[in-house]
Design an enzyme around this catalytic site. Sequence first.
Site, mmCIF file in Angstrom:
data_model
loop_
_atom_site.group_PDB
_atom_site.id
_atom_site.type_symbol
_atom_site.label_atom_id
_atom_site.label_comp_id
_atom_site.label_asym_id
_atom_site.label_seq_id
_atom_site.Cartn_x
_atom_site.Cartn_y
_atom_site.Cartn_z
ATOM 1 N N GLY A 52 -21.318 68.103 14.387
ATOM 2 C CA GLY A 52 -20.296 68.733 13.388
ATOM 3 C C GLY A 52 -20.215 70.278 13.143
ATOM 4 N N TRP A 54 -19.085 72.502 14.800
ATOM 5 C CA TRP A 54 -17.732 73.236 14.908
ATOM 6 C C TRP A 54 -16.480 72.949 13.917
ATOM 7 C CZ3 TRP A 54 -15.302 74.452 20.568
ATOM 8 C CH2 TRP A 54 -16.238 75.226 21.042
ATOM 9 N N ASP A 72 -16.155 62.007 18.766
ATOM 10 C CA ASP A 72 -17.347 62.122 19.791
ATOM 11 C C ASP A 72 -17.666 60.646 19.880
ATOM 12 O OD1 ASP A 72 -19.602 64.519 20.237
ATOM 13 O OD2 ASP A 72 -19.980 62.431 20.729
ATOM 14 N N ASP A 111 -15.946 71.147 23.211
ATOM 15 C CA ASP A 111 -17.294 71.707 23.374
ATOM 16 C C ASP A 111 -17.765 70.461 24.162
ATOM 17 O OD1 ASP A 111 -19.263 73.265 23.142
ATOM 18 O OD2 ASP A 111 -19.883 72.773 21.493
ATOM 19 N N LYS A 151 -14.930 74.201 26.753
ATOM 20 C CA LYS A 151 -16.360 74.560 27.281
ATOM 21 C C LYS A 151 -16.162 74.210 28.664
ATOM 22 C CE LYS A 151 -20.410 72.450 26.202
ATOM 23 N NZ LYS A 151 -21.192 73.353 25.394
#
Length: 196
Positions: A52, A54, A72, A111, A151
Site C-alpha cells: 500500500g 503507492w 491486489d 505497479d 511498471k
Amino acid sequence: MKLSEARKDYYRKRAKNDGFRSRSAYKLLQLNKSYHFLKKGSRVIDFGSYPGGWLQVAKGEVGQDGLVIGTDLKQIDYLEDVVLLNYSVEDPELQEYLIGHIRHVDVVLSDLSPNISGIWEIDHITQINLSRVAFSLATRVLKDGGAGIFKVFDGDTLRAFVKELSTRFQRVKISKPDASRQSSSESYLVCSGFRE
Ligand SMILES: C[S@@+](CC[C@H](N)C(=O)[O-])C[C@H]1O[C@@H](n2cnc3c(N)ncnc32)[C@H](O)[C@@H]1O
C-alpha cells in the site's frame, strides 16, 4: 555491502521512518515529482497495490476531495479513506465493477509484478501481460486527457507494448526513478494525454 543493496537498505529505513508501507512509495513520489500527474481532487485507481505504499502516496497527493481505489491479489490492510479491493486485475468481477461504476478516472497506476520464476523471458512476458490488462482496463475508465503509469520489465516485448500505449496516449515516456534499483530491469512508462 553492494551499492544496490545499500540503496535498497536506505529506502527501506527511510520508509520505516516516514511511515510508508513499502520503499516503492519513493518510486511513485519521484515519478510524480518529475511528471506531476497526481493532483488535488484526482480520481485514481492503483493496480497491484499491496502492501500500500503507492496508495499512501496517492491519497496524500489527491487529498480529501480525491478518490483512491486499490486492488491486489493479496489483502491490503485498512487505509483511511482508500477503497481497498481484493481481486486479481484479471478477474471479470473486478473489471465489470470498475467499468460499470467507476468512470472519469484521472490516473491509473500499475505497479503489477508477477511471482518471479527466475527465467527472464518468462518473467518479462508475464509482467508485460499483466501491464496489458491494466492498460486495457485503463482504456475503459480513464477520462479524456487522463494519465497512466505502468511498471514494465525490460525485454523483447517492451517496444510493442509502448506502441500499443501510444495508440491511446499522446505521450509515452520511459522513466527509472532513483528508488528503483539500477540492477533491476524494471522501469515505468509514464503516459499522458489519454484519448477516449
Ligand atoms: C511491487 S508489488 C506492489 C507494491 C505497491 N505498489 C506498494 O507501493 O506497496 C506488486 C504487486 O502486484 C500484485 N499482483 C501480481 N499479480 C496480480 C494480479 N493478477 N492482480 C492483482 N495484483 C497482482 C502482487 O500481489 C504484488 O503485491
